[in-house]
Design a protein around this motif. Structure first.
Motif, mmCIF file in Angstrom:
data_model
loop_
_atom_site.group_PDB
_atom_site.id
_atom_site.type_symbol
_atom_site.label_atom_id
_atom_site.label_comp_id
_atom_site.label_asym_id
_atom_site.label_seq_id
_atom_site.Cartn_x
_atom_site.Cartn_y
_atom_site.Cartn_z
ATOM 1 N N THR A 244 0.874 -1.167 0.000
ATOM 2 C CA THR A 244 0.000 0.000 0.000
ATOM 3 C C THR A 244 0.911 1.217 0.000
ATOM 4 O O THR A 244 2.084 1.125 0.351
ATOM 5 C CB THR A 244 -0.961 -0.037 1.214
ATOM 6 O OG1 THR A 244 -1.744 1.143 1.213
ATOM 7 C CG2 THR A 244 -0.220 -0.124 2.537
ATOM 8 N N TRP A 288 -5.173 -5.594 -5.288
ATOM 9 C CA TRP A 288 -5.698 -4.758 -4.196
ATOM 10 C C TRP A 288 -6.241 -5.735 -3.174
ATOM 11 O O TRP A 288 -6.874 -6.729 -3.514
ATOM 12 C CB TRP A 288 -6.783 -3.830 -4.750
ATOM 13 C CG TRP A 288 -7.475 -2.978 -3.751
ATOM 14 C CD1 TRP A 288 -6.946 -2.460 -2.593
ATOM 15 C CD2 TRP A 288 -8.833 -2.544 -3.802
ATOM 16 N NE1 TRP A 288 -7.893 -1.723 -1.939
ATOM 17 C CE2 TRP A 288 -9.060 -1.753 -2.652
ATOM 18 C CE3 TRP A 288 -9.875 -2.723 -4.712
ATOM 19 C CZ2 TRP A 288 -10.288 -1.160 -2.389
ATOM 20 C CZ3 TRP A 288 -11.096 -2.137 -4.445
ATOM 21 C CH2 TRP A 288 -11.297 -1.354 -3.294
ATOM 22 N N VAL A 289 -6.030 -5.452 -1.920
ATOM 23 C CA VAL A 289 -6.353 -6.388 -0.846
ATOM 24 C C VAL A 289 -7.792 -6.924 -0.957
ATOM 25 O O VAL A 289 -8.061 -8.091 -0.649
ATOM 26 C CB VAL A 289 -6.074 -5.714 0.525
ATOM 27 C CG1 VAL A 289 -7.003 -4.550 0.765
ATOM 28 C CG2 VAL A 289 -6.076 -6.674 1.662
ATOM 29 N N ASN A 385 -19.034 -0.093 2.848
ATOM 30 C CA ASN A 385 -18.263 -0.543 4.014
ATOM 31 C C ASN A 385 -16.848 -0.012 3.933
ATOM 32 O O ASN A 385 -16.397 0.428 2.875
ATOM 33 C CB ASN A 385 -18.341 -2.060 4.227
ATOM 34 C CG ASN A 385 -17.874 -2.856 3.046
ATOM 35 O OD1 ASN A 385 -16.758 -2.679 2.572
ATOM 36 N ND2 ASN A 385 -18.757 -3.735 2.559
ATOM 37 N N GLU A 390 -4.263 -2.485 5.741
ATOM 38 C CA GLU A 390 -3.729 -2.836 7.059
ATOM 39 C C GLU A 390 -4.730 -3.619 7.904
ATOM 40 O O GLU A 390 -4.330 -4.404 8.767
ATOM 41 C CB GLU A 390 -3.328 -1.559 7.814
ATOM 42 C CG GLU A 390 -2.056 -0.888 7.285
ATOM 43 C CD GLU A 390 -2.317 0.064 6.119
ATOM 44 O OE1 GLU A 390 -3.417 0.004 5.529
ATOM 45 O OE2 GLU A 390 -1.409 0.854 5.800
ATOM 46 N N ASP A 473 -7.208 7.921 8.560
ATOM 47 C CA ASP A 473 -8.436 8.489 8.004
ATOM 48 C C ASP A 473 -9.091 9.414 9.022
ATOM 49 O O ASP A 473 -9.130 9.093 10.215
ATOM 50 C CB ASP A 473 -9.456 7.380 7.677
ATOM 51 C CG ASP A 473 -9.153 6.708 6.359
ATOM 52 O OD1 ASP A 473 -8.178 7.106 5.692
ATOM 53 O OD2 ASP A 473 -9.884 5.767 6.002
ATOM 54 N N ARG A 488 -8.542 11.843 4.195
ATOM 55 C CA ARG A 488 -7.297 11.275 4.704
ATOM 56 C C ARG A 488 -6.618 12.311 5.596
ATOM 57 O O ARG A 488 -6.691 13.511 5.345
ATOM 58 C CB ARG A 488 -6.343 10.944 3.545
ATOM 59 C CG ARG A 488 -6.724 9.745 2.732
ATOM 60 C CD ARG A 488 -6.485 8.438 3.444
ATOM 61 N NE ARG A 488 -5.155 8.298 3.995
ATOM 62 C CZ ARG A 488 -4.790 7.272 4.786
ATOM 63 N NH1 ARG A 488 -5.664 6.319 5.106
ATOM 64 N NH2 ARG A 488 -3.566 7.183 5.256
HETATM 65 P P1 AMP Z 1 -6.509 0.538 0.626
HETATM 66 O O1 AMP Z 1 -5.593 0.194 1.739
HETATM 67 O O2 AMP Z 1 -5.837 0.720 -0.686
HETATM 68 O O3 AMP Z 1 -7.661 -0.415 0.550
HETATM 69 O O4 AMP Z 1 -7.126 1.962 0.949
HETATM 70 C C1 AMP Z 1 -7.730 2.187 2.176
HETATM 71 C C2 AMP Z 1 -8.258 3.577 2.239
HETATM 72 O O5 AMP Z 1 -9.320 3.743 1.281
HETATM 73 C C3 AMP Z 1 -8.876 3.919 3.559
HETATM 74 O O6 AMP Z 1 -7.903 4.274 4.533
HETATM 75 C C4 AMP Z 1 -9.787 5.071 3.175
HETATM 76 O O7 AMP Z 1 -9.056 6.268 3.046
HETATM 77 C C5 AMP Z 1 -10.283 4.623 1.810
HETATM 78 N N1 AMP Z 1 -11.565 3.913 1.945
HETATM 79 C C6 AMP Z 1 -11.797 2.596 1.952
HETATM 80 N N2 AMP Z 1 -13.117 2.349 2.084
HETATM 81 C C7 AMP Z 1 -13.725 3.542 2.187
HETATM 82 C C8 AMP Z 1 -15.078 3.966 2.360
HETATM 83 N N3 AMP Z 1 -16.060 3.091 2.438
HETATM 84 N N4 AMP Z 1 -15.324 5.287 2.451
HETATM 85 C C9 AMP Z 1 -14.318 6.197 2.364
HETATM 86 N N5 AMP Z 1 -13.035 5.852 2.194
HETATM 87 C C10 AMP Z 1 -12.732 4.549 2.099
#
Ligand code: AMP
Length: 613
Positions: A244, A288-289, A385, A390, A473, A488
Motif C-alpha cells: 500500500t 488490491w487487498v 463498508n 492494514e 483516516d 485522509r
Molecule cells: P486501501 O488500503 O488501498 O484499501 O485503501 C484504504 C483507504 O481507502 C482507507 O484508509 C480510506 O481512506 C479509503 N476507503 C476505503 N473504504 C472507504 C469507504 N467506504 N469510504 C471512504 N473511504 C474509504
C-alpha cells in the motif's frame, strides 16, 4: 429487536439524525431479503460476538496442526457431497470460461504447492504474482498459502517502476506472470532483482513457453502430484503481503498472517451476508487487498461460488455477467458505481438482474446519490463498508439488516472497537462526543490486523498508540454510532479505488532532466473520486511548453502505469515549501480548488533551506 423482512421503506425526511447529512435513511426491513440476513440484529450480535466463536466456525488443520487459510477455503469443502460444488468460475476476456469445483481446486492448488516444493521454495518465502485475473493467479494464491509461503499479488497494470520497487522490497523469490508481461516489464529489470530466482510463466496463447530464465507453469503443474499435505501452520505464520502507498518513502508491505482467515470468513458472512448457494462477484483485482480477502478467501471459506472476470469495467459486460451468472451478492467500488450511474438506470433495466440480493461497495467514499441510485437501477441500495490494506478485512459496514444512512460507512463489525481519537506525542484522547472530527482508530486485537510493514519496524510502530491502531483516516461518529468519512489525514490520493502515494509519482517526474521539483495532489473528480495532478518547477534553462507537458505525462504513464500516472501537469516557477523544506502539497491543493489556504505560518517564501530537518 424483531425485524420484518417483508417490507422496505425510505424514511421521510426528518425521521432520524442522518437527515443532518441531507439524505433520509433507508430503513432496512428488506423486501429483497428472501433469506434472513446472517446478522439479524446489530446490537444483539455486538453483545454476543466473540472472536473465539468466529474461529470455531472454521475447522483448523486435521490433527490440530494449526490454522491455514487454504485449508479453510478449499480442502475442508472438498470432501463428500460438497466436493462437486462449483467453487470458482473464471470468466475470460475472450475465450473459454474455466470452472473449478472444490475438489478440482483442491487438486490443482496441491499441484501448485508441489511445484513450489520442487523449486526449493520454503515456508515464509515470498511468491509474487503479476498477472491478469487468469485462473492460474487464483490457483497460485491458494497453492502458495498451502505451502506456507507468503503470497504477494501485484497489479498487472503497474508500470516497471512500482513493480521493481515492490519486488525488491519484499525480496521476491518466485514470480508468476504471463509471457507478455515478462517480456515487457520484468525482463528489463531482472538484473536488478538478484533475489528473484524463479519466474513461472503462464503462456497467453496456450503455446509452450520458451523464454530464457523462466519456467513453463503448465509443464511444471502437469508433472506435479495432485496430493499435498499442508504442513503445521501456526495461526501467526505469515501468509499474505499487500503493498500500500505511503505519503513519504517507499510503498509499505502490509503483512498478514494465517489467522486473518477468521476475519475474512466472518465478515463475508456478516457484512456481505454470504449464504449457502450464493453466487458472489467481487470485481476487485487481487492486486488490491479486496480482490484477495473477498475475491478469493471469504467466499471460499463460506463454501459458495465465486466469480472472477479477466476483463476490466465495461457496462454491458458487467450487467451481462450478473444476468448470465445469476450473481446474488455483488461487491464493487464507488468508481465503478459512478460509471454505471453515468450510463443511467435505464441501461440496467435492459437486463434481468433479479438474481441480485445484496450490493456492497468499498474503497472510497460512496456518495449518498450512489447508495440511493442502486435502488433505482437494481431495486437495491448499495451498502458502503470501510476497511484498508492494514486491517485485512471489513471493519465498518452498513449491515444488511441495519438501516442505511446514505453517505455513512456504517457501524463497526461486532468484535471491532472503533473510535474517533486525537493523538499527540504524549497522549491519546478518545473523543466521546458525537459528530466531532478526529482520526479513526481501532482497538488492536482482531485477527486480520497487519503484523508488520515488511522490514520497517519503526514505521509499523508509529501506527499504534495506547492500544489503538491509527488508520490515517479522518472521520466522525454520529450519536447512533454510524461512522462518516471525512478525508485522509495525510496526502494520499484515492483514484479509481487505488490509494496512491504522491512520493512515488514525484520521484519518477524528478528523473526527467528538466524537472527541479514536483508535487502531486488528488484533485476531486465526480467519477474516479480524485485525479492525480502534478505541479512541476523546472530547472534553470528549461522553458515550459505543451511538448514538455506531454513528455512528462508520457514518462509517468510508461514508468508508473496508466492507473496511477498523473493525468494533469501544471508548471509553476517554484513550489511552496515549509521552512524545513517540505513541499506543502496541502497548500497546492487548496489553491487548485480555490479553498482557504489555512495555516501558512510555516511557508518558506524564498528558496528552500540548504539543510534538511
Ligand atoms: P486501501 O488500503 O488501498 O484499501 O485503501 C484504504 C483507504 O481507502 C482507507 O484508509 C480510506 O481512506 C479509503 N476507503 C476505503 N473504504 C472507504 C469507504 N467506504 N469510504 C471512504 N473511504 C474509504
Amino acid at each position: 429487536m424483531e425485524r420484518n423482512f417483508d417490507r422496505f421503506e425510505v424514511n421521510p425526511p426528518g425521521a432520524t439524525g442522518a437527515v443532518a447529512a441531507g439524505w433520509p435513511p433507508i430503513t432496512k426491513t428488506g423486501r429483497h431479503a428472501p433469506v434472513a440476513p446472517n446478522l439479524l440484529d446489530y446490537e444483539t450480535s455486538r453483545a454476543t460476538f466473540s472472536w473465539e466463536a468466529a474461529r470455531a466456525e472454521l475447522d483448523g488443520l486435521p490433527g490440530g496442526r494449526g490454522l491455514n487459510i487454504a485449508h479453510e477455503a478449499v480442502d475442508r469443502h472438498a470432501t463428500g457431497a460438497r466436493a462437486s460444488r462449483l467453487a470458482l468460475r473464471c470468466l475470460a476476456k475472450a475465450g473459454v470460461t474455466r470452472d473449478f469445483t472444490y475438489a478440482e481446486l483442491r487438486d490443482l492448488t496441491n499441484r501448485f504447492a508441489n511445484v513450489l516444493a520442487q523449486l526449493g521454495i520454503g515456508k515464509g518465502d515470498r511468491v509474487y504474482a503479476l498477472a491478469p485475473r487468469l485462473p492460474e493467479l487464483y490457483l497460485a494464491a491458494l497453492g502458495t498459502l498451502k505451502h506456507r509461503a507468503v503470497f504477494c499479488p501485484l497489479f498487472s497494470a503497474f508500470g516497471p517502476e512500482p513493480i521493481r520497487t515492490r519486488l525488491a522490497l519484499g525480496d521476491a523469490r518466485v514470480l508468476l506472470t504471463t509471457t507478455g508481461l515478462y517480456q515487457r516489464k520484468i525482463a528489463p529489470l531482472r538484473a536488478m532483482l538478484p533475489a528473484l530466482e524463479h519466474v513461472l510463466l503462464i503462456a497467453s496463447d496456450g503455446a509452450p513457453v520458451a523464454v530464457e530464465g523462466t519456467h513453463d507453469l503448465r509443464q511444471l503443474m502437469a508433472v506435479a502430484s495432485d496430493r499435498y499435505q499442508i504442513g503445521p501452520t501456526d495461526p501467526e505464520d505469515p501468509a499474505l503481503l499487500h503493498f500500500t502507498s505511503g505519503t513519504t518513502g517507499t510503498p509499505k508491505g502490509a503483512l498478514h498472517v494465517h489467522q486473518a482467515v477468521v476475519a475474512h470468513h466472518i465478515t463475508g458472512k456478516l457484512a456481505l451476508d454470504l449464504h449457502p448457494g450464493d453466487v458472489f462477484w467481487c470485481t476487485a483485482d487481487p492486486g488490491w487487498v479486496t480482490g484477495t480477502s473477498y475475491g478469493i478467501i471469504a467466499p471460499l471459506t463460506n463454501g459458495i461460488t465465486t466469480i472472477t472476470d479477466e476483463a476490466d469495467f465495461d457496462l454491458e459486460r458487467w450487467y451481462g455477467i450478473v444476468q448470465q451468472q445469476r450473481v446474488t451478492v455483488w461487491y464493487t467500488a464507488p468508481t465503478a458505481i459512478r460509471m454505471m450511474m453515468k450510463a443511467g438506470a435505464a441501461a440496467a433495466r435492459g437486463y434481468d438482474l433479479s438474481s441480485l440480493r445484496f450490493l456492497a461497495s468499498v474503497g472510497e467514499p460512496l456518495n449518498p446519490e450512489a447508495v440511493v441510485w442502486g435502488e433505482e437501477a437494481f431495486g437495491l441500495p448499495f451498502h458502503d463498508n470501510w476497511w484498508q490494506t492494514e486491517t485485512g478485512g471489513i471493519m465498518i459496514a452498513n449491515f444488511p439488516a441495519m438501516d442505511i444512512r446514505p453517505g455513512s460507512m456504517g457501524r463497526p463489525l461486532p468484535g471491532i472497537d472503533a473510535v474517533i481519537a486525537r493523538r499527540s506525542d504524549s497522549a491519546v484522547e478518545i473523543i466521546a462526543e458525537p459528530n466531532v472530527e478526529g482520526e479513526l482508530a481501532l482497538r488492536v486485537g482482531w485477527p486480520s490486523m497487519f503484523r508488520a510493514y515488511w522490514g520497517e519496524r519503526e514505521r509499523y510502530d508509529r501506527c499504534f498508540s495506547d492500544g489503538y491502531y491509527f488508520t490515517g483516516d479522518l472521520a466522525r461518529r454520529d450519536a447512533d454510532g454510524y461512522f462518516w468519512f471525512i478525508g485522509r489525514a495525510d496526502d494520499l490520493i484515492q483514484t479509481s479505488g487505488h490509494l496512491v502515494g504522491p512520493f512515488e509519482i514525484e520521484s519518477v517526474l524528478l528523473e526527467h532532466p528538466a524537472v527541479a521539483e514536483a508535487a502531486v495532489i488528488g484533485k476531486p473528480d465526480p467519477v474516479i473520486h480524485e485525479v492525480v495532478k502534478a505541479f512541476v518547477a523546472l530547472k534553470d534553462g528549461f522553458v515550459e511548453s505543451e511538448a514538455l507537458r506531454r513528455e512528462l505525462l508520457g514518462l509517468g504513464r510508461s514508468r508508473l502505469g496508466a492507473v496511477i500516472a498523473p493525468k494533469e501537469i501544471d508548471f509553476l516557477p517554484d513550489l511552496p515549501r515549509t521552512r524545513s523544506g517540505k513541499i506543502m502539497r496541502r497548500l497546492l491543493k487548496a489553491r487548485e480548488l480555490g479553498l482557504p489556504e489555512g495555516d501558512i505560518s510555516t511557508l518558506e517564501q524564498t528558496a528552500p533551506p540548504q539543510e534538511a530537518p
